[in-house]
Enzyme design. Sequence first.
Site, mmCIF file in Angstrom:
data_model
loop_
_atom_site.group_PDB
_atom_site.id
_atom_site.type_symbol
_atom_site.label_atom_id
_atom_site.label_comp_id
_atom_site.label_asym_id
_atom_site.label_seq_id
_atom_site.Cartn_x
_atom_site.Cartn_y
_atom_site.Cartn_z
ATOM 1 N N SER A 65 0.851 -1.199 0.000
ATOM 2 C CA SER A 65 0.000 0.000 0.000
ATOM 3 C C SER A 65 0.885 1.246 0.000
ATOM 4 O O SER A 65 2.045 1.193 0.432
ATOM 5 C CB SER A 65 -0.860 0.016 1.278
ATOM 6 O OG SER A 65 -1.539 1.256 1.412
ATOM 7 N N TYR A 80 -1.997 -0.266 10.708
ATOM 8 C CA TYR A 80 -2.029 -0.789 9.330
ATOM 9 C C TYR A 80 -0.759 -0.371 8.588
ATOM 10 O O TYR A 80 -0.150 -1.180 7.869
ATOM 11 C CB TYR A 80 -3.278 -0.238 8.649
ATOM 12 C CG TYR A 80 -3.475 -0.549 7.195
ATOM 13 C CD1 TYR A 80 -3.906 -1.809 6.775
ATOM 14 C CD2 TYR A 80 -3.285 0.431 6.213
ATOM 15 C CE1 TYR A 80 -4.134 -2.079 5.429
ATOM 16 C CE2 TYR A 80 -3.511 0.171 4.872
ATOM 17 C CZ TYR A 80 -3.933 -1.080 4.483
ATOM 18 O OH TYR A 80 -4.160 -1.336 3.144
HETATM 19 P P1 NAI Z 1 -11.584 -6.028 -0.246
HETATM 20 O O1 NAI Z 1 -12.133 -5.897 1.126
HETATM 21 O O2 NAI Z 1 -12.458 -5.691 -1.422
HETATM 22 O O3 NAI Z 1 -11.018 -7.498 -0.462
HETATM 23 C C1 NAI Z 1 -10.244 -8.144 0.499
HETATM 24 C C2 NAI Z 1 -10.526 -9.624 0.419
HETATM 25 O O4 NAI Z 1 -9.667 -10.269 1.360
HETATM 26 C C3 NAI Z 1 -11.977 -9.968 0.798
HETATM 27 O O5 NAI Z 1 -12.535 -10.866 -0.160
HETATM 28 C C4 NAI Z 1 -11.837 -10.630 2.168
HETATM 29 O O6 NAI Z 1 -12.825 -11.622 2.412
HETATM 30 C C5 NAI Z 1 -10.441 -11.230 2.061
HETATM 31 N N1 NAI Z 1 -9.864 -11.491 3.367
HETATM 32 C C6 NAI Z 1 -9.833 -10.646 4.430
HETATM 33 N N2 NAI Z 1 -9.262 -11.254 5.477
HETATM 34 C C7 NAI Z 1 -8.918 -12.501 5.070
HETATM 35 C C8 NAI Z 1 -8.308 -13.599 5.697
HETATM 36 N N3 NAI Z 1 -7.948 -13.558 6.987
HETATM 37 N N4 NAI Z 1 -8.095 -14.725 4.970
HETATM 38 C C9 NAI Z 1 -8.488 -14.795 3.685
HETATM 39 N N5 NAI Z 1 -9.096 -13.790 3.043
HETATM 40 C C10 NAI Z 1 -9.301 -12.646 3.719
HETATM 41 O O7 NAI Z 1 -10.282 -5.132 -0.235
HETATM 42 P P2 NAI Z 1 -9.298 -4.589 -1.365
HETATM 43 O O8 NAI Z 1 -9.386 -3.123 -1.335
HETATM 44 O O9 NAI Z 1 -9.476 -5.308 -2.638
HETATM 45 O O10 NAI Z 1 -7.898 -4.970 -0.694
HETATM 46 C C11 NAI Z 1 -7.008 -5.936 -1.202
HETATM 47 C C12 NAI Z 1 -5.604 -5.587 -0.751
HETATM 48 O O11 NAI Z 1 -5.231 -4.332 -1.292
HETATM 49 C C13 NAI Z 1 -5.452 -5.470 0.767
HETATM 50 O O12 NAI Z 1 -4.221 -6.049 1.163
HETATM 51 C C14 NAI Z 1 -5.437 -3.968 0.997
HETATM 52 O O13 NAI Z 1 -4.710 -3.649 2.173
HETATM 53 C C15 NAI Z 1 -4.729 -3.523 -0.265
HETATM 54 N N6 NAI Z 1 -4.954 -2.115 -0.619
HETATM 55 C C16 NAI Z 1 -6.193 -1.686 -1.019
HETATM 56 C C17 NAI Z 1 -6.377 -0.364 -1.360
HETATM 57 C C18 NAI Z 1 -7.693 0.180 -1.793
HETATM 58 O O14 NAI Z 1 -7.840 1.432 -1.872
HETATM 59 N N7 NAI Z 1 -8.687 -0.641 -2.121
HETATM 60 C C19 NAI Z 1 -5.255 0.605 -1.304
HETATM 61 C C20 NAI Z 1 -4.009 0.021 -0.892
HETATM 62 C C21 NAI Z 1 -3.870 -1.279 -0.570
#
Ligand code: NAI
Length: 246
Positions: free
Chosen positions: A134, A147
Site C-alpha cells: 500500500s 495498518y
Molecule cells: P476487499 O475488502 O475488497 O477485499 C479483500 C478480500 O480479502 C476480501 O474478499 C476478504 O474476504 C479477504 N480477506 C480478508 N481477510 C482474510 C483472511 N484472513 N483470509 C483470507 N481472506 C481474507 O479489499 P481490497 O481493497 O481489494 O484490498 C485488497 C488488498 O489491497 C489489501 O491487502 C489492501 O490492504 C490492499 N490495498 C487496497 C487499497 C484500496 O484502496 N482498495 C489501497 C491500498 C492497498
Amino acid sequence: MSGRLQGKVAIVTGAASGIGAATARLFAEHGATVAGFDRNAPTAPHAGVEYLVADVTDGAAIDAAVAQVRARHGRIDVLVNNAGADVFAQPLQLSDGDWQRCLDLNLKGAWNLVRAVLPSMLDNGAGSIVNIASVHGHKIIPGSFPYNVAKHGLIGLTRALGIEYAARGIRVNSISPGLILVPRIEAWFAAQPGMREQQTGLLPCKRIGTPDEVAHTALFLASDEARFINATDILIDGGRSQIYHD
Ligand code: NAI
C-alpha cells in the site's frame, strides 16, 4: 487474448472481492490455472477460478489448501498475497488484540502463504511472488496506525525474501496501490457525501484507480516479462505519494 501466464499455476489470496477478484479473473483470462483463497465465498465467482475457503491467518489451513493445489496441479508458479484489511486506531487506544489482528492479517498472513508455496517453487527453480502492500507502506497518513506498520513490514518482507531466494529463481515483489475503487470504498463514498469528490481532488490525475489497473500490474510482475525485476515495489497511485504539499 494472449496467454501471458499460459501453463502457470497461481494462487491469489483475498480473491472473493476487490483487487484480488480482479487479479484472479485476469490471471485466468491469461491462461493461468488459478486457485483463489478467501475466508469468504465469492459473491460473483469467475468460471476460470477455483475458489478455496481458507483464512490466511490460519497457518495449518493454508498449508492444507496449498497442498491441495499442489496435489491437483503438480506445481505452484505464482503467488499473489492480496488478502488484507484496514485496522486504524489512535496508538494509545489500540488494544493488544487489534495490534495482533492487524499484524496477523496484513503481514504474517503473507508469510504463511510464502512458507507454504516456497518448497514447490524451489523444486521447480522458479516462482514469482507478488505482495499487495500500500502507499501506507511508504508514507504516513495520520490515523492509520498500525495498518501502516504492517504494510511497511510487508515491503520489508518482500525485499528480504527477494534477496534470500534470488539465486534459486524466485522473485518477490510488491505493489503499493493508492486509493482503489473496490466495493468497500464505494460503500464509504455512499455513506459520506462529498468524500468521493474530496478523494478524487487529492489525486494529480483527478480520478481514482480501479482494481483492474492493480491486477494488470500484478499480471506483469507475475509473468516472465518481469524476469529481471526482483525485491522491489511498484507504486500505483496516480502519482499522489510524490506530492509534498497540496
Ligand atoms: P476487499 O475488502 O475488497 O477485499 C479483500 C478480500 O480479502 C476480501 O474478499 C476478504 O474476504 C479477504 N480477506 C480478508 N481477510 C482474510 C483472511 N484472513 N483470509 C483470507 N481472506 C481474507 O479489499 P481490497 O481493497 O481489494 O484490498 C485488497 C488488498 O489491497 C489489501 O491487502 C489492501 O490492504 C490492499 N490495498 C487496497 C487499497 C484500496 O484502496 N482498495 C489501497 C491500498 C492497498
